[in-house]
Motif scaffolding. Structure first.
Motif, PDB file in Angstrom:
ATOM      1  N   LEU A 253      20.271 -42.515 -14.489  1.00 56.16           N
ATOM      2  CA  LEU A 253      19.673 -41.358 -15.160  1.00 56.16           C
ATOM      3  C   LEU A 253      18.557 -40.746 -14.326  1.00 56.16           C
ATOM      4  O   LEU A 253      18.257 -39.559 -14.444  1.00 56.16           O
ATOM      5  CB  LEU A 253      19.132 -41.745 -16.544  1.00 56.16           C
ATOM      6  CG  LEU A 253      20.147 -41.792 -17.682  1.00 56.16           C
ATOM      7  CD1 LEU A 253      19.443 -42.140 -18.992  1.00 56.16           C
ATOM      8  CD2 LEU A 253      20.890 -40.472 -17.831  1.00 56.16           C
ATOM      9  N   GLY A 254      17.909 -41.572 -13.520  1.00 61.98           N
ATOM     10  CA  GLY A 254      16.903 -41.067 -12.597  1.00 61.98           C
ATOM     11  C   GLY A 254      15.745 -40.362 -13.283  1.00 61.98           C
ATOM     12  O   GLY A 254      15.242 -40.807 -14.321  1.00 61.98           O
ATOM     13  N   SER A 255      15.346 -39.223 -12.736  1.00 60.91           N
ATOM     14  CA  SER A 255      14.180 -38.509 -13.239  1.00 60.91           C
ATOM     15  C   SER A 255      14.411 -37.841 -14.582  1.00 60.91           C
ATOM     16  O   SER A 255      13.485 -37.283 -15.169  1.00 60.91           O
ATOM     17  CB  SER A 255      13.736 -37.456 -12.217  1.00 60.91           C
ATOM     18  OG  SER A 255      14.771 -36.508 -11.992  1.00 60.91           O
ATOM     19  N   ALA A 256      15.647 -37.895 -15.083  1.00 59.09           N
ATOM     20  CA  ALA A 256      15.919 -37.321 -16.402  1.00 59.09           C
ATOM     21  C   ALA A 256      15.326 -38.159 -17.522  1.00 59.09           C
ATOM     22  O   ALA A 256      15.187 -37.677 -18.651  1.00 59.09           O
ATOM     23  CB  ALA A 256      17.425 -37.176 -16.611  1.00 59.09           C
ATOM     24  N   VAL A 257      14.962 -39.406 -17.238  1.00 62.09           N
ATOM     25  CA  VAL A 257      14.478 -40.309 -18.287  1.00 62.09           C
ATOM     26  C   VAL A 257      13.032 -39.992 -18.651  1.00 62.09           C
ATOM     27  O   VAL A 257      12.158 -39.868 -17.783  1.00 62.09           O
ATOM     28  CB  VAL A 257      14.573 -41.783 -17.843  1.00 62.09           C
ATOM     29  CG1 VAL A 257      14.087 -42.709 -18.950  1.00 62.09           C
ATOM     30  CG2 VAL A 257      16.003 -42.131 -17.469  1.00 62.09           C
ATOM     31  N   PHE A 258      12.768 -39.894 -19.939  1.00 62.94           N
ATOM     32  CA  PHE A 258      11.391 -39.863 -20.442  1.00 62.94           C
ATOM     33  C   PHE A 258      11.020 -41.300 -20.764  1.00 62.94           C
ATOM     34  O   PHE A 258      11.524 -41.900 -21.706  1.00 62.94           O
ATOM     35  CB  PHE A 258      11.268 -38.975 -21.679  1.00 62.94           C
ATOM     36  CG  PHE A 258       9.861 -38.898 -22.224  1.00 62.94           C
ATOM     37  CD1 PHE A 258       8.923 -38.074 -21.626  1.00 62.94           C
ATOM     38  CD2 PHE A 258       9.478 -39.660 -23.322  1.00 62.94           C
ATOM     39  CE1 PHE A 258       7.622 -37.995 -22.113  1.00 62.94           C
ATOM     40  CE2 PHE A 258       8.186 -39.595 -23.816  1.00 62.94           C
ATOM     41  CZ  PHE A 258       7.250 -38.761 -23.209  1.00 62.94           C
TER      42      PHE A 258
END
Length: 352
Positions: free
Chosen positions: A163-168
Protein backbone atom coordinates in the motif's frame (compact mmCIF):
# COMPACT_ATOMS: atom_id res chain seq x y z
CA UNK A 1 -15.23 1.22 -18.35
CA UNK A 2 -17.56 4.17 -19.11
CA UNK A 3 -19.79 3.46 -16.11
CA UNK A 4 -16.75 3.12 -13.87
CA UNK A 5 -15.34 6.42 -15.06
CA UNK A 6 -18.66 8.15 -14.50
CA UNK A 7 -18.92 6.71 -11.01
CA UNK A 8 -15.33 7.67 -10.25
CA UNK A 9 -16.16 11.23 -11.31
CA UNK A 10 -19.14 11.28 -8.97
CA UNK A 11 -16.99 10.07 -6.10
CA UNK A 12 -14.29 12.61 -6.82
CA UNK A 13 -16.77 15.49 -7.04
CA UNK A 14 -18.23 14.59 -3.68
CA UNK A 15 -14.93 14.19 -1.87
CA UNK A 16 -12.46 16.69 -3.30
CA UNK A 17 -11.78 19.97 -1.52
CA UNK A 18 -9.42 21.93 -3.71
CA UNK A 19 -7.31 23.62 -1.11
CA UNK A 20 -7.44 21.08 1.70
CA UNK A 21 -4.31 20.62 3.83
CA UNK A 22 -3.43 17.65 6.00
CA UNK A 23 -4.50 19.33 9.25
CA UNK A 24 -7.23 18.48 11.75
CA UNK A 25 -10.46 20.46 11.75
CA UNK A 26 -12.49 20.75 14.93
CA UNK A 27 -15.96 21.51 13.56
CA UNK A 28 -18.18 18.71 12.33
CA UNK A 29 -21.00 20.77 10.79
CA UNK A 30 -19.34 21.45 7.43
CA UNK A 31 -21.67 21.36 4.43
CA UNK A 32 -19.13 19.83 2.02
CA UNK A 33 -18.41 16.17 2.93
CA UNK A 34 -14.75 16.76 2.14
CA UNK A 35 -14.59 19.40 4.86
CA UNK A 36 -15.63 16.95 7.55
CA UNK A 37 -12.87 15.64 9.81
CA UNK A 38 -12.47 11.91 9.17
CA UNK A 39 -13.70 11.11 12.68
CA UNK A 40 -16.81 13.29 12.27
CA UNK A 41 -18.32 11.60 9.21
CA UNK A 42 -20.48 8.53 8.63
CA UNK A 43 -19.92 6.34 5.58
CA UNK A 44 -21.10 2.93 4.39
CA UNK A 45 -19.10 -0.31 4.12
CA UNK A 46 -19.40 -3.68 2.42
CA UNK A 47 -18.97 -6.90 4.40
CA UNK A 48 -16.64 -9.53 2.87
CA UNK A 49 -15.93 -7.44 -0.21
CA UNK A 50 -13.34 -10.00 -1.38
CA UNK A 51 -15.99 -12.70 -1.87
CA UNK A 52 -16.28 -13.75 -5.56
CA UNK A 53 -20.02 -14.13 -4.96
CA UNK A 54 -20.16 -10.43 -4.12
CA UNK A 55 -18.09 -9.00 -6.97
CA UNK A 56 -16.24 -10.47 -9.92
CA UNK A 57 -13.22 -8.36 -8.97
CA UNK A 58 -12.34 -6.41 -5.86
CA UNK A 59 -12.19 -3.27 -7.99
CA UNK A 60 -15.89 -3.71 -8.78
CA UNK A 61 -16.57 -3.37 -5.08
CA UNK A 62 -14.37 -0.30 -4.86
CA UNK A 63 -16.23 1.17 -7.84
CA UNK A 64 -19.42 1.33 -5.78
CA UNK A 65 -17.87 4.25 -3.88
CA UNK A 66 -17.95 2.34 -0.61
CA UNK A 67 -16.22 3.78 2.43
CA UNK A 68 -15.01 0.39 3.70
CA UNK A 69 -14.01 -2.96 2.30
CA UNK A 70 -13.42 -6.10 4.35
CA UNK A 71 -10.75 -8.75 3.78
CA UNK A 72 -10.49 -12.05 5.66
CA UNK A 73 -6.97 -13.42 5.93
CA UNK A 74 -5.29 -16.56 7.24
CA UNK A 75 -1.67 -17.05 8.25
CA UNK A 76 -0.29 -19.98 6.27
CA UNK A 77 2.83 -20.70 8.30
CA UNK A 78 4.05 -23.40 5.90
CA UNK A 79 4.26 -21.15 2.83
CA UNK A 80 4.55 -17.92 4.87
CA UNK A 81 1.68 -16.46 2.83
CA UNK A 82 -1.36 -14.51 3.99
CA UNK A 83 -4.26 -16.32 2.32
CA UNK A 84 -7.52 -14.48 1.64
CA UNK A 85 -10.54 -16.71 2.06
CA UNK A 86 -13.60 -17.05 4.23
CA UNK A 87 -13.08 -20.62 5.34
CA UNK A 88 -9.98 -22.16 3.74
CA UNK A 89 -6.86 -21.50 5.82
CA UNK A 90 -4.57 -23.08 3.22
CA UNK A 91 -5.90 -21.60 -0.02
CA UNK A 92 -7.19 -18.43 -1.61
CA UNK A 93 -10.81 -17.90 -2.58
CA UNK A 94 -11.25 -14.26 -3.51
CA UNK A 95 -11.73 -11.72 -6.27
CA UNK A 96 -8.33 -10.01 -6.02
CA UNK A 97 -6.68 -9.68 -9.43
CA UNK A 98 -3.01 -9.89 -10.35
CA UNK A 99 -2.91 -6.35 -11.74
CA UNK A 100 -0.16 -3.85 -12.43
CA UNK A 101 -2.39 -1.33 -14.26
CA UNK A 102 -5.92 -0.05 -13.57
CA UNK A 103 -7.32 -1.88 -16.61
CA UNK A 104 -5.97 -5.20 -15.32
CA UNK A 105 -7.99 -4.80 -12.12
CA UNK A 106 -10.97 -6.13 -14.07
CA UNK A 107 -9.25 -8.76 -16.19
CA UNK A 108 -6.49 -10.41 -14.16
CA UNK A 109 -6.71 -13.89 -12.70
CA UNK A 110 -8.15 -13.97 -9.18
CA UNK A 111 -7.71 -16.06 -6.00
CA UNK A 112 -4.52 -14.34 -4.87
CA UNK A 113 -2.74 -13.68 -1.57
CA UNK A 114 -3.27 -10.66 0.66
CA UNK A 115 -0.48 -8.66 -0.96
CA UNK A 116 -2.29 -8.81 -4.30
CA UNK A 117 -5.51 -7.56 -2.70
CA UNK A 118 -3.55 -4.63 -1.26
CA UNK A 119 -1.93 -4.01 -4.64
CA UNK A 120 -5.42 -3.80 -6.12
CA UNK A 121 -6.42 -1.22 -3.52
CA UNK A 122 -3.28 0.84 -4.17
CA UNK A 123 -3.71 0.74 -7.95
CA UNK A 124 -7.40 1.60 -7.72
CA UNK A 125 -6.75 4.53 -5.38
CA UNK A 126 -4.00 5.75 -7.69
CA UNK A 127 -6.48 5.74 -10.56
CA UNK A 128 -9.10 7.55 -8.43
CA UNK A 129 -7.10 10.14 -6.47
CA UNK A 130 -10.24 11.97 -5.37
CA UNK A 131 -11.84 8.86 -3.88
CA UNK A 132 -11.79 7.86 -0.26
CA UNK A 133 -10.55 7.87 2.33
CA UNK A 134 -11.07 4.14 2.28
CA UNK A 135 -11.14 1.96 5.37
CA UNK A 136 -9.76 -1.56 4.96
CA UNK A 137 -11.10 -3.86 7.65
CA UNK A 138 -8.85 -6.89 8.05
CA UNK A 139 -10.14 -9.91 9.92
CA UNK A 140 -7.36 -12.35 10.79
CA UNK A 141 -9.49 -15.46 10.88
CA UNK A 142 -7.10 -17.57 12.91
CA UNK A 143 -5.00 -14.77 14.38
CA UNK A 144 -1.29 -14.01 14.11
CA UNK A 145 1.42 -16.66 14.28
CA UNK A 146 4.25 -14.51 15.56
CA UNK A 147 6.19 -17.46 16.92
CA UNK A 148 6.35 -18.80 13.34
CA UNK A 149 7.29 -15.62 11.55
CA UNK A 150 3.84 -14.23 10.82
CA UNK A 151 3.27 -11.62 13.49
CA UNK A 152 2.44 -7.91 13.59
CA UNK A 153 5.86 -6.82 12.31
CA UNK A 154 5.54 -9.04 9.25
CA UNK A 155 2.03 -7.73 8.58
CA UNK A 156 3.34 -4.16 8.83
CA UNK A 157 6.07 -4.96 6.31
CA UNK A 158 3.59 -6.49 3.88
CA UNK A 159 1.20 -3.54 4.08
CA UNK A 160 4.01 -1.01 3.73
CA UNK A 161 5.34 -2.84 0.67
CA UNK A 162 1.98 -3.07 -1.10
CA UNK A 163 0.00 0.00 0.00
CA UNK A 164 2.99 2.26 0.52
CA UNK A 165 2.32 5.95 1.07
CA UNK A 166 -1.42 5.44 0.61
CA UNK A 167 -1.66 4.18 4.21
CA UNK A 168 -2.85 6.51 6.94
CA UNK A 169 -0.82 5.14 9.87
CA UNK A 170 -1.13 5.54 13.63
CA UNK A 171 1.92 7.85 13.44
CA UNK A 172 -0.04 10.11 11.09
CA UNK A 173 -2.81 10.43 13.65
CA UNK A 174 -0.24 11.21 16.37
CA UNK A 175 1.50 13.97 14.39
CA UNK A 176 0.60 17.50 15.52
CA UNK A 177 0.16 20.06 12.73
CA UNK A 178 2.67 22.45 14.30
CA UNK A 179 5.27 19.79 15.02
CA UNK A 180 5.74 17.15 17.65
CA UNK A 181 3.26 14.37 18.31
CA UNK A 182 0.72 13.12 20.79
CA UNK A 183 2.02 10.32 23.02
CA UNK A 184 -0.86 7.91 22.33
CA UNK A 185 -3.58 7.33 19.78
CA UNK A 186 -6.18 8.00 22.45
CA UNK A 187 -4.85 11.49 23.16
CA UNK A 188 -4.59 12.30 19.46
CA UNK A 189 -8.16 11.17 18.74
CA UNK A 190 -9.62 12.97 21.73
CA UNK A 191 -7.87 16.13 20.58
CA UNK A 192 -9.68 15.80 17.25
CA UNK A 193 -6.45 15.31 15.34
CA UNK A 194 -8.09 13.53 12.40
CA UNK A 195 -7.44 15.27 9.06
CA UNK A 196 -10.36 16.24 6.86
CA UNK A 197 -11.75 13.71 4.44
CA UNK A 198 -10.52 15.83 1.54
CA UNK A 199 -7.01 15.80 2.96
CA UNK A 200 -7.18 12.00 3.10
CA UNK A 201 -8.49 11.51 -0.44
CA UNK A 202 -6.70 8.67 -2.17
CA UNK A 203 -5.57 7.10 1.10
CA UNK A 204 -6.57 4.09 3.21
CA UNK A 205 -6.77 3.35 6.91
CA UNK A 206 -6.29 -0.32 7.82
CA UNK A 207 -7.67 -1.76 11.03
CA UNK A 208 -7.53 -5.31 12.30
CA UNK A 209 -9.93 -7.39 14.38
CA UNK A 210 -9.63 -10.88 15.88
CA UNK A 211 -11.05 -13.57 13.62
CA UNK A 212 -14.09 -15.72 14.27
CA UNK A 213 -11.98 -18.89 14.39
CA UNK A 214 -9.44 -17.30 16.70
CA UNK A 215 -12.10 -16.04 19.11
CA UNK A 216 -13.61 -19.53 19.40
CA UNK A 217 -10.24 -21.27 19.87
CA UNK A 218 -9.81 -22.11 23.58
CA UNK A 219 -6.07 -22.65 23.06
CA UNK A 220 -5.44 -19.17 21.66
CA UNK A 221 -4.61 -17.03 24.67
CA UNK A 222 -3.25 -14.05 22.73
CA UNK A 223 -5.84 -12.55 20.43
CA UNK A 224 -5.09 -10.29 17.48
CA UNK A 225 -6.29 -7.08 19.14
CA UNK A 226 -4.04 -7.53 22.17
CA UNK A 227 -1.07 -8.71 20.13
CA UNK A 228 -1.13 -5.79 17.75
CA UNK A 229 -1.81 -3.24 20.51
CA UNK A 230 1.24 -4.51 22.41
CA UNK A 231 3.25 -4.24 19.22
CA UNK A 232 2.11 -0.65 18.66
CA UNK A 233 2.78 0.29 22.29
CA UNK A 234 6.28 -1.16 22.11
CA UNK A 235 7.05 0.56 18.81
CA UNK A 236 6.03 3.87 20.38
CA UNK A 237 8.29 3.25 23.37
CA UNK A 238 11.17 2.60 20.97
CA UNK A 239 10.47 5.75 18.95
CA UNK A 240 9.39 3.69 15.92
CA UNK A 241 5.66 4.38 15.73
CA UNK A 242 6.08 5.08 12.04
CA UNK A 243 6.67 1.38 11.42
CA UNK A 244 3.09 0.55 12.40
CA UNK A 245 0.67 0.36 9.48
CA UNK A 246 -2.45 -0.80 11.30
CA UNK A 247 -4.92 0.36 13.93
CA UNK A 248 -5.97 -2.38 16.37
CA UNK A 249 -9.72 -2.46 16.98
CA UNK A 250 -11.79 -3.43 20.00
CA UNK A 251 -14.14 -6.12 18.75
CA UNK A 252 -17.64 -6.48 20.15
CA UNK A 253 -20.27 -3.99 21.26
CA UNK A 254 -20.27 -3.24 24.98
CA UNK A 255 -21.52 -0.50 27.26
CA UNK A 256 -19.13 2.02 28.80
CA UNK A 257 -15.47 1.93 27.83
CA UNK A 258 -14.99 -1.54 26.30
CA UNK A 259 -11.22 -1.21 26.64
CA UNK A 260 -11.68 -2.04 30.30
CA UNK A 261 -11.61 -5.72 29.33
CA UNK A 262 -7.87 -5.44 28.69
CA UNK A 263 -5.97 -6.19 31.86
CA UNK A 264 -2.87 -4.45 30.51
CA UNK A 265 -3.75 -0.81 31.02
CA UNK A 266 -0.75 0.21 28.93
CA UNK A 267 -2.37 -1.03 25.71
CA UNK A 268 -5.75 0.66 26.23
CA UNK A 269 -4.66 4.09 24.90
CA UNK A 270 -3.75 2.52 21.56
CA UNK A 271 -7.36 1.61 20.74
CA UNK A 272 -9.32 4.33 18.96
CA UNK A 273 -11.22 2.02 16.57
CA UNK A 274 -14.19 -0.04 17.71
CA UNK A 275 -16.18 -2.64 15.80
CA UNK A 276 -19.36 -4.40 16.83
CA UNK A 277 -22.95 -5.35 16.10
CA UNK A 278 -25.20 -2.47 15.08
CA UNK A 279 -28.27 -3.93 16.78
CA UNK A 280 -26.36 -4.18 20.07
CA UNK A 281 -25.20 -0.57 19.82
CA UNK A 282 -28.72 0.57 18.95
CA UNK A 283 -30.14 -1.43 21.84
CA UNK A 284 -29.22 1.06 24.54
CA UNK A 285 -25.45 1.59 24.48
CA UNK A 286 -24.42 5.25 24.80
CA UNK A 287 -22.66 5.61 21.45
CA UNK A 288 -22.24 9.36 21.91
CA UNK A 289 -19.29 8.33 24.11
CA UNK A 290 -17.41 7.30 20.95
CA UNK A 291 -18.36 10.34 18.93
CA UNK A 292 -17.48 12.79 21.71
CA UNK A 293 -13.98 11.34 21.84
CA UNK A 294 -13.64 11.17 18.04
CA UNK A 295 -13.15 7.40 18.11
CA UNK A 296 -14.04 5.45 14.98
CA UNK A 297 -17.04 3.14 15.37
CA UNK A 298 -18.01 0.49 12.82
CA UNK A 299 -21.55 -0.85 13.23
CA UNK A 300 -21.84 -4.25 11.53
CA UNK A 301 -24.93 -6.07 10.23
CA UNK A 302 -26.76 -2.76 9.97
CA UNK A 303 -29.73 -4.52 8.39
CA UNK A 304 -30.54 -6.26 11.69
CA UNK A 305 -31.40 -3.09 13.58
CA UNK A 306 -35.14 -3.11 14.23
CA UNK A 307 -37.11 -3.07 12.05
CA UNK A 308 -34.86 -5.45 10.12
CA UNK A 309 -34.40 -4.98 6.39
CA UNK A 310 -32.77 -7.18 3.76
CA UNK A 311 -29.07 -7.91 4.32
CA UNK A 312 -28.36 -7.88 0.58
CA UNK A 313 -31.25 -6.33 -1.35
CA UNK A 314 -33.10 -3.62 0.55
CA UNK A 315 -34.57 -0.77 -1.42
CA UNK A 316 -32.35 2.28 -1.78
CA UNK A 317 -34.73 4.22 0.44
CA UNK A 318 -34.54 1.56 3.16
CA UNK A 319 -30.74 1.42 3.09
CA UNK A 320 -30.44 5.21 3.01
CA UNK A 321 -32.82 5.57 5.94
CA UNK A 322 -30.91 2.94 7.93
CA UNK A 323 -27.63 4.73 7.22
CA UNK A 324 -29.13 8.03 8.34
CA UNK A 325 -30.48 6.36 11.48
CA UNK A 326 -27.08 4.96 12.43
CA UNK A 327 -25.31 8.19 11.53
CA UNK A 328 -27.51 9.88 14.12
CA UNK A 329 -26.50 7.03 16.46
CA UNK A 330 -22.84 8.07 16.01
CA UNK A 331 -21.61 5.31 13.66
CA UNK A 332 -18.48 6.07 11.65
CA UNK A 333 -19.13 3.18 9.27
CA UNK A 334 -22.45 1.46 8.60
CA UNK A 335 -21.62 -2.05 7.38
CA UNK A 336 -23.81 -4.61 5.62
CA UNK A 337 -23.97 -6.52 2.31
CA UNK A 338 -25.68 -3.83 0.23
CA UNK A 339 -23.59 -4.61 -2.83
CA UNK A 340 -26.00 -3.34 -5.48
CA UNK A 341 -26.61 0.16 -4.14
CA UNK A 342 -23.75 2.47 -5.18
CA UNK A 343 -25.89 5.52 -4.42
CA UNK A 344 -25.97 4.36 -0.80
CA UNK A 345 -22.41 3.06 -0.67
CA UNK A 346 -21.18 6.51 -1.66
CA UNK A 347 -23.05 8.35 1.09
CA UNK A 348 -21.04 10.65 3.36
CA UNK A 349 -23.06 12.11 6.23
CA UNK A 350 -22.22 14.25 9.26
CA UNK A 351 -21.89 11.96 12.25
CA UNK A 352 -24.27 12.40 15.18
Amino acid sequence: MTVRRALAGTIATGLLAAAAALVPVAQADATDPGDLPFGSATTVGIHNTYDPAAFAHLADGLDTGTGMIELDAWTDTVTKEWKVSHSNPLGNSNNCAAATTPAQLYTGGTNKNLETCLDDVRIWLGAHPGAGPLVVKLELKGGFAGNRGMGPAQLDALIAAHLGSAVFRPADLLAKPGGGSYPTADEAARAGNWPTRAALAGRALVYVIPGSVEESNPFDTLLTDVEYARHLRDLAAAGRTGDAQVFPAVHGAAAGDPRGKYGETSIRPWFVVFDGDAAAYAGGIDTSWYDGRHYLLTMTDAHNVAPAISATDPTADQARARTQQLARAHASIVSSDWRKLPAVQGLVLPRG
